[in-house]
Write a protein that holds these residues in place. Structure first.
Motif, PDB file in Angstrom:
ATOM      1  N   ARG A 187       8.207  25.857   5.731  1.00 21.85           N
ATOM      2  CA  ARG A 187       6.829  25.690   5.236  1.00 21.85           C
ATOM      3  C   ARG A 187       5.965  24.815   6.143  1.00 21.85           C
ATOM      4  O   ARG A 187       4.739  24.923   6.102  1.00 21.85           O
ATOM      5  CB  ARG A 187       6.837  25.095   3.826  1.00 21.85           C
ATOM      6  N   VAL A 188       6.586  23.923   6.923  1.00 19.62           N
ATOM      7  CA  VAL A 188       5.786  23.020   7.757  1.00 19.62           C
ATOM      8  C   VAL A 188       5.686  23.491   9.208  1.00 19.62           C
ATOM      9  O   VAL A 188       5.162  22.769  10.063  1.00 19.62           O
ATOM     10  CB  VAL A 188       6.323  21.568   7.696  1.00 19.62           C
ATOM     11  N   LEU A 189       6.178  24.679   9.487  1.00 21.34           N
ATOM     12  CA  LEU A 189       5.987  25.265  10.818  1.00 21.34           C
ATOM     13  C   LEU A 189       4.499  25.467  11.081  1.00 21.34           C
ATOM     14  O   LEU A 189       3.718  25.623  10.145  1.00 21.34           O
ATOM     15  CB  LEU A 189       6.731  26.607  10.903  1.00 21.34           C
ATOM     16  N   PRO A 190       4.037  25.437  12.346  1.00 18.46           N
ATOM     17  CA  PRO A 190       4.857  25.428  13.563  1.00 18.46           C
ATOM     18  C   PRO A 190       5.183  24.035  14.096  1.00 18.46           C
ATOM     19  O   PRO A 190       6.100  23.890  14.897  1.00 18.46           O
ATOM     20  CB  PRO A 190       3.982  26.180  14.561  1.00 18.46           C
TER      21      PRO A 190
ATOM     22  N   ALA B  68       1.852  21.163   4.086  1.00 14.09           N
ATOM     23  CA  ALA B  68       0.967  21.797   5.061  1.00 14.09           C
ATOM     24  C   ALA B  68       1.664  21.825   6.411  1.00 14.09           C
ATOM     25  O   ALA B  68       2.515  20.972   6.699  1.00 14.09           O
ATOM     26  CB  ALA B  68      -0.354  21.029   5.158  1.00 14.09           C
ATOM     27  N   PRO B  69       1.337  22.794   7.270  1.00 17.65           N
ATOM     28  CA  PRO B  69       1.923  22.841   8.615  1.00 17.65           C
ATOM     29  C   PRO B  69       1.700  21.515   9.342  1.00 17.65           C
ATOM     30  O   PRO B  69       0.640  20.903   9.231  1.00 17.65           O
ATOM     31  CB  PRO B  69       1.163  23.988   9.286  1.00 17.65           C
ATOM     32  N   GLY B  70       2.721  21.098  10.063  1.00 14.09           N
ATOM     33  CA  GLY B  70       2.616  19.866  10.846  1.00 14.09           C
ATOM     34  C   GLY B  70       3.128  18.620  10.146  1.00 14.09           C
ATOM     35  O   GLY B  70       3.253  17.571  10.777  1.00 14.09           O
ATOM     36  N   MET B  71       3.425  18.715   8.850  1.00 16.29           N
ATOM     37  CA  MET B  71       3.913  17.535   8.136  1.00 16.29           C
ATOM     38  C   MET B  71       5.340  17.190   8.545  1.00 16.29           C
ATOM     39  O   MET B  71       6.121  18.052   8.964  1.00 16.29           O
ATOM     40  CB  MET B  71       3.865  17.758   6.622  1.00 16.29           C
TER      41      MET B  71
ATOM     42  N   ASN C  58      13.211  22.887  13.949  1.00 18.18           N
ATOM     43  CA  ASN C  58      12.450  21.737  13.450  1.00 18.18           C
ATOM     44  C   ASN C  58      13.157  20.996  12.325  1.00 18.18           C
ATOM     45  O   ASN C  58      12.520  20.351  11.487  1.00 18.18           O
ATOM     46  CB  ASN C  58      11.051  22.177  12.997  1.00 18.18           C
ATOM     47  N   VAL C  59      14.502  21.088  12.292  1.00 21.78           N
ATOM     48  CA  VAL C  59      15.292  20.310  11.341  1.00 21.78           C
ATOM     49  C   VAL C  59      16.219  19.398  12.134  1.00 21.78           C
ATOM     50  O   VAL C  59      16.964  19.851  13.006  1.00 21.78           O
ATOM     51  CB  VAL C  59      16.133  21.207  10.415  1.00 21.78           C
ATOM     52  N   ARG C  60      16.155  18.111  11.818  1.00 18.63           N
ATOM     53  CA  ARG C  60      17.032  17.129  12.474  1.00 18.63           C
ATOM     54  C   ARG C  60      17.929  16.507  11.424  1.00 18.63           C
ATOM     55  O   ARG C  60      17.449  15.970  10.425  1.00 18.63           O
ATOM     56  CB  ARG C  60      16.192  16.056  13.173  1.00 18.63           C
ATOM     57  N   THR C  61      19.234  16.588  11.615  1.00 18.22           N
ATOM     58  CA  THR C  61      20.164  15.972  10.673  1.00 18.22           C
ATOM     59  C   THR C  61      20.394  14.519  11.054  1.00 18.22           C
ATOM     60  O   THR C  61      20.408  14.160  12.233  1.00 18.22           O
ATOM     61  CB  THR C  61      21.509  16.724  10.642  1.00 18.22           C
ATOM     62  N   LEU C  62      20.574  13.698  10.031  1.00 16.14           N
ATOM     63  CA  LEU C  62      20.755  12.257  10.242  1.00 16.14           C
ATOM     64  C   LEU C  62      21.857  11.757   9.314  1.00 16.14           C
ATOM     65  O   LEU C  62      21.723  11.804   8.089  1.00 16.14           O
ATOM     66  CB  LEU C  62      19.453  11.512   9.959  1.00 16.14           C
ATOM     67  N   PHE C  63      22.948  11.302   9.904  1.00 21.75           N
ATOM     68  CA  PHE C  63      24.059  10.736   9.132  1.00 21.75           C
ATOM     69  C   PHE C  63      23.734   9.285   8.815  1.00 21.75           C
ATOM     70  O   PHE C  63      23.703   8.421   9.700  1.00 21.75           O
ATOM     71  CB  PHE C  63      25.356  10.842   9.935  1.00 21.75           C
TER      72      PHE C  63
ATOM     73  N   SER D 227      14.198  25.473  -5.054  1.00 21.52           N
ATOM     74  CA  SER D 227      13.500  24.928  -3.882  1.00 21.52           C
ATOM     75  C   SER D 227      12.015  25.277  -3.898  1.00 21.52           C
ATOM     76  O   SER D 227      11.171  24.425  -3.585  1.00 21.52           O
ATOM     77  CB  SER D 227      14.151  25.436  -2.604  1.00 21.52           C
ATOM     78  N   SER D 228      11.677  26.501  -4.281  1.00 21.62           N
ATOM     79  CA  SER D 228      10.262  26.891  -4.304  1.00 21.62           C
ATOM     80  C   SER D 228       9.487  26.063  -5.311  1.00 21.62           C
ATOM     81  O   SER D 228       8.366  25.612  -5.042  1.00 21.62           O
ATOM     82  CB  SER D 228      10.126  28.380  -4.627  1.00 21.62           C
ATOM     83  N   LEU D 229      10.083  25.843  -6.485  1.00 17.11           N
ATOM     84  CA  LEU D 229       9.429  25.063  -7.533  1.00 17.11           C
ATOM     85  C   LEU D 229       9.174  23.628  -7.060  1.00 17.11           C
ATOM     86  O   LEU D 229       8.066  23.097  -7.206  1.00 17.11           O
ATOM     87  CB  LEU D 229      10.308  25.054  -8.786  1.00 17.11           C
ATOM     88  N   ILE D 230      10.165  23.013  -6.468  1.00 17.60           N
ATOM     89  CA  ILE D 230      10.023  21.633  -6.002  1.00 17.60           C
ATOM     90  C   ILE D 230       9.009  21.529  -4.862  1.00 17.60           C
ATOM     91  O   ILE D 230       8.134  20.663  -4.858  1.00 17.60           O
ATOM     92  CB  ILE D 230      11.395  21.084  -5.562  1.00 17.60           C
ATOM     93  N   LEU D 231       9.100  22.464  -3.906  1.00 19.72           N
ATOM     94  CA  LEU D 231       8.206  22.402  -2.749  1.00 19.72           C
ATOM     95  C   LEU D 231       6.763  22.720  -3.124  1.00 19.72           C
ATOM     96  O   LEU D 231       5.829  22.186  -2.515  1.00 19.72           O
ATOM     97  CB  LEU D 231       8.704  23.346  -1.660  1.00 19.72           C
TER      98      LEU D 231
END
Length: 213
Positions: A84-87, A62-65, A115-120, A52-56
């Motif tokens: 990483r995109v907090l706050p 940046a924050p807010g994305m 700040n995570v929304r799941t979407l089926f 995950s770190s490598l990909i990100l």
């Protein structure tokens, strides 16, 4: 010794046959990596070649994305991306399997993330709100999508102008897509090539949605 060698050969042959069948069958029906195989996504090999770190780090976050993680699975990328995109940023974790989204939701609760929304949803069948996301991710997912062309068109529309699509492919994923295929499909959807990272057996390729369309 001969018996062990024979059994190993049979097992390898069986896995190859299953892999080839799976690659062909996914063009006709939705056959993603099942939840009970999600450990394939979280192991030392994947951490080394597509962690995950490598990909990100390749996304210039940046924050807010606002991030779209397509085929998020158990949240291996969604969770650290959200941190990483907090706050003020947000991650939409999209998956076509309820069991995967339940696992994401468990991890969100453990991390106390809001700040995570799941979407089926299936990305090749559902259109998202247009010009919404700064980044979109497809990590070992593109080959699982029956209609890859429609999926990439939906992602293109959902990204903001100047937004980034990041596609990662890793061998021995049975749905592995070659670099040439990835680039052809993405450019046909309107994306422009940006950067290539890695090598033939584990790579990330980034594309940009042009500012002027």
């Amino acid at each position: 010794m001969k018996a062990i060698l024979l059994n190993t050969t049979v097992l390898i042959t069986l896995l190859l046959v299953i892999g080839l069948w799976w690659r062909g069958a996914v063009r006709l029906r939705f056959l993603p990596c099942p939840p009970w195989l999600s450990s394939f996504l979280e192991n030392p090999y994947m951490d080394a070649v597509a962690g995950s770190s490598l990909i990100l780090d390749r996304l210039n976050l940046a924050p807010g994305m606002k991030i779209l993680d397509v085929g998020c699975g158990p949240g291996r990328i969604s969770i650290p991306a959200a941190e990483r995109v907090l706050p003020n940023g947000e991650v939409v974790a999209l998956d076509g399997q309820p069991a995967m989204l339940k696992e994401v939701e468990k991890r969100i609760a453990v991390k106390n993330l809001t700040n995570v929304r799941t979407l089926f949803s299936r990305i090749d069948q559902s259109e998202l709100e247009q010009n919404t996301f700064d980044r979109a991710l497809l990590v070992t997912v593109l080959g699982e999508i029956p209609d890859r062309e429609a999926a990439l068109q939906h992602i293109f529309a959902a990204l903001k102008p100047g937004g980034l699509l990041s596609i990662t492919e890793v061998i021995p994923d049975p749905h592995y897509q070659f670099y040439g295929t990835v680039r052809r499909l993405a450019e046909a959807a309107g994306f422009q090539f940006d950067r290539y990272y890695g090598n033939w057996f584990a790579f990330t390729v980034n594309f940009i949605k042009p500012d002027q369309i």
